[in-house]
Design a protein around this motif. Sequence first.
Motif, PDB file in Angstrom:
ATOM      1  N   VAL A 233       4.522  -7.094   9.915  1.00 56.88           N
ATOM      2  CA  VAL A 233       5.297  -5.849   9.844  1.00 56.88           C
ATOM      3  C   VAL A 233       4.725  -4.928   8.767  1.00 56.88           C
ATOM      4  O   VAL A 233       4.579  -3.719   8.968  1.00 56.88           O
ATOM      5  CB  VAL A 233       6.781  -6.159   9.552  1.00 56.88           C
ATOM      6  N   TYR A 234       4.391  -5.521   7.641  1.00 56.84           N
ATOM      7  CA  TYR A 234       3.863  -4.761   6.499  1.00 56.84           C
ATOM      8  C   TYR A 234       2.646  -3.945   6.918  1.00 56.84           C
ATOM      9  O   TYR A 234       2.478  -2.788   6.500  1.00 56.84           O
ATOM     10  CB  TYR A 234       3.490  -5.770   5.408  1.00 56.84           C
ATOM     11  N   ALA A 235       1.796  -4.531   7.758  1.00 53.82           N
ATOM     12  CA  ALA A 235       0.574  -3.854   8.202  1.00 53.82           C
ATOM     13  C   ALA A 235       0.869  -2.619   9.045  1.00 53.82           C
ATOM     14  O   ALA A 235       0.011  -1.730   9.174  1.00 53.82           O
ATOM     15  CB  ALA A 235      -0.298  -4.836   8.988  1.00 53.82           C
ATOM     16  N   ARG A 236       2.069  -2.527   9.610  1.00 53.76           N
ATOM     17  CA  ARG A 236       2.445  -1.335  10.377  1.00 53.76           C
ATOM     18  C   ARG A 236       2.831  -0.176   9.466  1.00 53.76           C
ATOM     19  O   ARG A 236       2.822   0.984   9.890  1.00 53.76           O
ATOM     20  CB  ARG A 236       3.612  -1.645  11.322  1.00 53.76           C
ATOM     21  N   PHE A 237       3.179  -0.486   8.220  1.00 56.58           N
ATOM     22  CA  PHE A 237       3.632   0.546   7.287  1.00 56.58           C
ATOM     23  C   PHE A 237       2.561   0.934   6.275  1.00 56.58           C
ATOM     24  O   PHE A 237       2.569   2.051   5.757  1.00 56.58           O
ATOM     25  CB  PHE A 237       4.881   0.062   6.556  1.00 56.58           C
ATOM     26  N   PHE A 238       1.671   0.022   5.945  1.00 55.92           N
ATOM     27  CA  PHE A 238       0.623   0.273   4.949  1.00 55.92           C
ATOM     28  C   PHE A 238      -0.741   0.006   5.576  1.00 55.92           C
ATOM     29  O   PHE A 238      -0.934  -1.064   6.168  1.00 55.92           O
ATOM     30  CB  PHE A 238       0.801  -0.638   3.728  1.00 55.92           C
ATOM     31  N   PRO A 239      -1.708   0.923   5.401  1.00 62.74           N
ATOM     32  CA  PRO A 239      -1.583   2.263   4.826  1.00 62.74           C
ATOM     33  C   PRO A 239      -0.813   3.186   5.774  1.00 62.74           C
ATOM     34  O   PRO A 239      -0.787   2.943   6.973  1.00 62.74           O
ATOM     35  CB  PRO A 239      -3.032   2.718   4.653  1.00 62.74           C
ATOM     36  N   ASP A 240      -0.266   4.257   5.216  1.00 68.53           N
ATOM     37  CA  ASP A 240       0.638   5.106   5.986  1.00 68.53           C
ATOM     38  C   ASP A 240       0.009   6.416   6.435  1.00 68.53           C
ATOM     39  O   ASP A 240       0.512   7.053   7.340  1.00 68.53           O
ATOM     40  CB  ASP A 240       1.887   5.407   5.144  1.00 68.53           C
ATOM     41  N   SER A 241      -1.067   6.841   5.825  1.00 68.34           N
ATOM     42  CA  SER A 241      -1.665   8.137   6.146  1.00 68.34           C
ATOM     43  C   SER A 241      -3.160   7.983   6.360  1.00 68.34           C
ATOM     44  O   SER A 241      -3.763   6.957   6.021  1.00 68.34           O
ATOM     45  CB  SER A 241      -1.420   9.128   5.000  1.00 68.34           C
ATOM     46  N   ALA A 244      -4.924   7.395   3.074  1.00 70.23           N
ATOM     47  CA  ALA A 244      -4.771   6.022   2.589  1.00 70.23           C
ATOM     48  C   ALA A 244      -5.580   5.049   3.438  1.00 70.23           C
ATOM     49  O   ALA A 244      -6.172   4.103   2.927  1.00 70.23           O
ATOM     50  CB  ALA A 244      -3.305   5.629   2.579  1.00 70.23           C
ATOM     51  N   ARG A 245      -5.615   5.289   4.765  1.00 72.16           N
ATOM     52  CA  ARG A 245      -6.388   4.400   5.636  1.00 72.16           C
ATOM     53  C   ARG A 245      -7.879   4.494   5.337  1.00 72.16           C
ATOM     54  O   ARG A 245      -8.593   3.486   5.365  1.00 72.16           O
ATOM     55  CB  ARG A 245      -6.111   4.718   7.103  1.00 72.16           C
ATOM     56  N   SER A 246      -8.347   5.691   5.036  1.00 73.42           N
ATOM     57  CA  SER A 246      -9.777   5.853   4.748  1.00 73.42           C
ATOM     58  C   SER A 246     -10.172   5.099   3.482  1.00 73.42           C
ATOM     59  O   SER A 246     -11.304   4.640   3.344  1.00 73.42           O
ATOM     60  CB  SER A 246     -10.130   7.337   4.610  1.00 73.42           C
ATOM     61  N   ALA A 247      -9.222   4.978   2.542  1.00 67.83           N
ATOM     62  CA  ALA A 247      -9.486   4.251   1.297  1.00 67.83           C
ATOM     63  C   ALA A 247      -8.998   2.810   1.355  1.00 67.83           C
ATOM     64  O   ALA A 247      -9.159   2.059   0.395  1.00 67.83           O
ATOM     65  CB  ALA A 247      -8.808   4.963   0.134  1.00 67.83           C
ATOM     66  N   ALA A 248      -8.382   2.437   2.503  1.00 68.78           N
ATOM     67  CA  ALA A 248      -7.790   1.104   2.669  1.00 68.78           C
ATOM     68  C   ALA A 248      -6.804   0.806   1.535  1.00 68.78           C
ATOM     69  O   ALA A 248      -6.743  -0.311   1.022  1.00 68.78           O
ATOM     70  CB  ALA A 248      -8.866   0.027   2.755  1.00 68.78           C
ATOM     71  N   TYR A 249      -6.002   1.816   1.171  1.00 67.13           N
ATOM     72  CA  TYR A 249      -5.080   1.652   0.043  1.00 67.13           C
ATOM     73  C   TYR A 249      -3.840   0.864   0.442  1.00 67.13           C
ATOM     74  O   TYR A 249      -3.146   1.195   1.414  1.00 67.13           O
ATOM     75  CB  TYR A 249      -4.648   2.999  -0.531  1.00 67.13           C
ATOM     76  N   VAL A 250      -3.541  -0.163  -0.324  1.00 69.28           N
ATOM     77  CA  VAL A 250      -2.259  -0.866  -0.262  1.00 69.28           C
ATOM     78  C   VAL A 250      -1.768  -1.016  -1.699  1.00 69.28           C
ATOM     79  O   VAL A 250      -2.573  -1.137  -2.630  1.00 69.28           O
ATOM     80  CB  VAL A 250      -2.376  -2.247   0.416  1.00 69.28           C
ATOM     81  N   PRO A 251      -0.454  -0.996  -1.916  1.00 68.56           N
ATOM     82  CA  PRO A 251       0.059  -1.087  -3.286  1.00 68.56           C
ATOM     83  C   PRO A 251      -0.190  -2.453  -3.917  1.00 68.56           C
ATOM     84  O   PRO A 251      -0.534  -3.425  -3.231  1.00 68.56           O
ATOM     85  CB  PRO A 251       1.565  -0.851  -3.109  1.00 68.56           C
ATOM     86  N   ALA A 252      -0.014  -2.534  -5.226  1.00 64.90           N
ATOM     87  CA  ALA A 252       0.103  -3.827  -5.880  1.00 64.90           C
ATOM     88  C   ALA A 252       1.340  -4.523  -5.310  1.00 64.90           C
ATOM     89  O   ALA A 252       2.274  -3.862  -4.842  1.00 64.90           O
ATOM     90  CB  ALA A 252       0.228  -3.658  -7.389  1.00 64.90           C
ATOM     91  N   ARG A 253       1.351  -5.852  -5.341  1.00 64.86           N
ATOM     92  CA  ARG A 253       2.449  -6.550  -4.664  1.00 64.86           C
ATOM     93  C   ARG A 253       2.754  -7.908  -5.298  1.00 64.86           C
ATOM     94  O   ARG A 253       1.860  -8.565  -5.823  1.00 64.86           O
ATOM     95  CB  ARG A 253       2.097  -6.740  -3.186  1.00 64.86           C
ATOM     96  N   THR A 254       4.032  -8.298  -5.234  1.00 67.00           N
ATOM     97  CA  THR A 254       4.491  -9.626  -5.623  1.00 67.00           C
ATOM     98  C   THR A 254       5.399 -10.147  -4.523  1.00 67.00           C
ATOM     99  O   THR A 254       6.270  -9.420  -4.035  1.00 67.00           O
ATOM    100  CB  THR A 254       5.251  -9.565  -6.964  1.00 67.00           C
ATOM    101  N   VAL A 255       5.176 -11.401  -4.120  1.00 71.38           N
ATOM    102  CA  VAL A 255       6.016 -12.046  -3.115  1.00 71.38           C
ATOM    103  C   VAL A 255       6.656 -13.276  -3.745  1.00 71.38           C
ATOM    104  O   VAL A 255       5.955 -14.121  -4.323  1.00 71.38           O
ATOM    105  CB  VAL A 255       5.204 -12.445  -1.873  1.00 71.38           C
ATOM    106  N   VAL A 256       7.974 -13.384  -3.628  1.00 72.46           N
ATOM    107  CA  VAL A 256       8.723 -14.467  -4.279  1.00 72.46           C
ATOM    108  C   VAL A 256       9.738 -15.053  -3.308  1.00 72.46           C
ATOM    109  O   VAL A 256      10.423 -14.318  -2.595  1.00 72.46           O
ATOM    110  CB  VAL A 256       9.462 -13.935  -5.532  1.00 72.46           C
ATOM    111  N   GLN A 257       9.829 -16.383  -3.293  1.00 76.01           N
ATOM    112  CA  GLN A 257      10.919 -17.019  -2.564  1.00 76.01           C
ATOM    113  C   GLN A 257      12.144 -17.070  -3.462  1.00 76.01           C
ATOM    114  O   GLN A 257      12.053 -17.437  -4.634  1.00 76.01           O
ATOM    115  CB  GLN A 257      10.547 -18.433  -2.118  1.00 76.01           C
ATOM    116  N   VAL A 258      13.295 -16.696  -2.906  1.00 73.90           N
ATOM    117  CA  VAL A 258      14.545 -16.707  -3.662  1.00 73.90           C
ATOM    118  C   VAL A 258      15.493 -17.739  -3.060  1.00 73.90           C
ATOM    119  O   VAL A 258      15.282 -18.224  -1.944  1.00 73.90           O
ATOM    120  CB  VAL A 258      15.207 -15.311  -3.668  1.00 73.90           C
ATOM    121  N   ALA A 259      16.538 -18.066  -3.796  1.00 71.34           N
ATOM    122  CA  ALA A 259      17.514 -19.039  -3.307  1.00 71.34           C
ATOM    123  C   ALA A 259      18.444 -18.421  -2.271  1.00 71.34           C
ATOM    124  O   ALA A 259      18.841 -19.067  -1.305  1.00 71.34           O
ATOM    125  CB  ALA A 259      18.322 -19.607  -4.470  1.00 71.34           C
TER     126      ALA A 259
END
Length: 422
Positions: A233-241, A244-259
């Motif tokens: 799903v994330y790949a459908r939103f980033f990059p968005d323009s 951004a696509r020409s630079a292959a820009y994606v934000p910094a990111r953290t993924v965490v499992q929560v309880a």
Amino acid sequence: MSGHNAVVARNTEKAPKSPLHSQTVAFSHYNHFSAQLPVDPASGKLVAGGVKAQAEQCFKNIRAIVESIGHGLNDVIRLTVFVRDIMDVDAVDEVYKTFFTGYLPARTVLAVAALPMDALVQIEVLLSNGEGTIPGAPQAGDLVKMTNNTAHAPCDPLSTQTVAFSHYNNLAAQLPIDPLSGQLVVGGVQEQAAQCLKNIKAILASIDVPFDDIVKVNIFLKDLADSEAVNAVYARFFPDSAIARSAAYVPARTVVQVAALPLHALVQIEAVVSHGDGTPPQAVEDRHGLIVEANNTARAPKCRWSTQTVAFSHYNNISAQLPVDPVTGQVVAGGISAQAEQCLKNIREIVESIGHVMADVVKVNIFLRNIADIDAVDAVYAGFFPGGIPARRVLGTAALPMGALIQIDAVVSNAEGTPPLA
């Protein structure tokens, strides 16, 4: 670095102190707070009582630090509540409402596997700093905090969707709620992730900020095994323009499992967004007057879903680092000490690749599979931060990517700022 700004670490006796981290670290127009546990500063022990008593002590500690640096609770931009039991949120909210009686900051609420000292709750804030940290030359006049809510995204009576201050918009974490029905969307984690990102996009559209101005994304998952589905799903939103696509820009990111997450959601997503025109009374700049600077180095692990560091204005936002050897692409051998050292080495490589040093780090977030490992981690941590200057947060999580025992992300100062477009 230019030396136009300074990292300012401060502590007060009226809140719990630690030799490993500062209560608050100011840089430019933000104060980054260490997450506050329900510890009585006089005794150094957890307060007696249940979650309400503990929540009240967390807020008292925060208020003591805030007031010790000449601010008030209305200067809180973003607030995050970590509970051990998601069913305790209502009790925490009762206390929260006595401290925030009018203005409401952006807010994130989640349950985690464990907290230091076996606490029931831990609370963290990000505070504005109107005077800035330019030595001998404070900001002329107070900057204006700008709040916004839109009906095109879910509204929460206890938080503001986005709070802008200086050159950043801080968004409340978005649950997969359909704003029309007020209910969780039907379907599994992919449908829920898409709704979270749609809500973020709607909030940004309401303040005329493009989606590609996002500099950092935090994804909180009920089950880490859902990562691949969320990434689709994330790949459908980033990059968005196109830019951004020409630079292959994606934000910094953290993924965490929560309880657990509110409303039994499977995913919740939080975003930090650049604010090119800033907030008054500083001179309004062109919307894209400042640039987003994204950087990767081969000396640290690379990920297709994130950029190692994204700079905007006076901050570098660092993606969460796993204990991965950048040469082999594998988690390093050894126990928690070896893994903690590799995480911090990766952060140091990223920091040095952009012309900075570890003393420029203002905030560190540590995620542990076993909260009892914190003493071993601290022994390693002290070697990288001997002055104990960064603010810090420690959380326990049931799982981390690649089966790692630890994951660390950071926020780094950027004294020279980012330049305007030529």
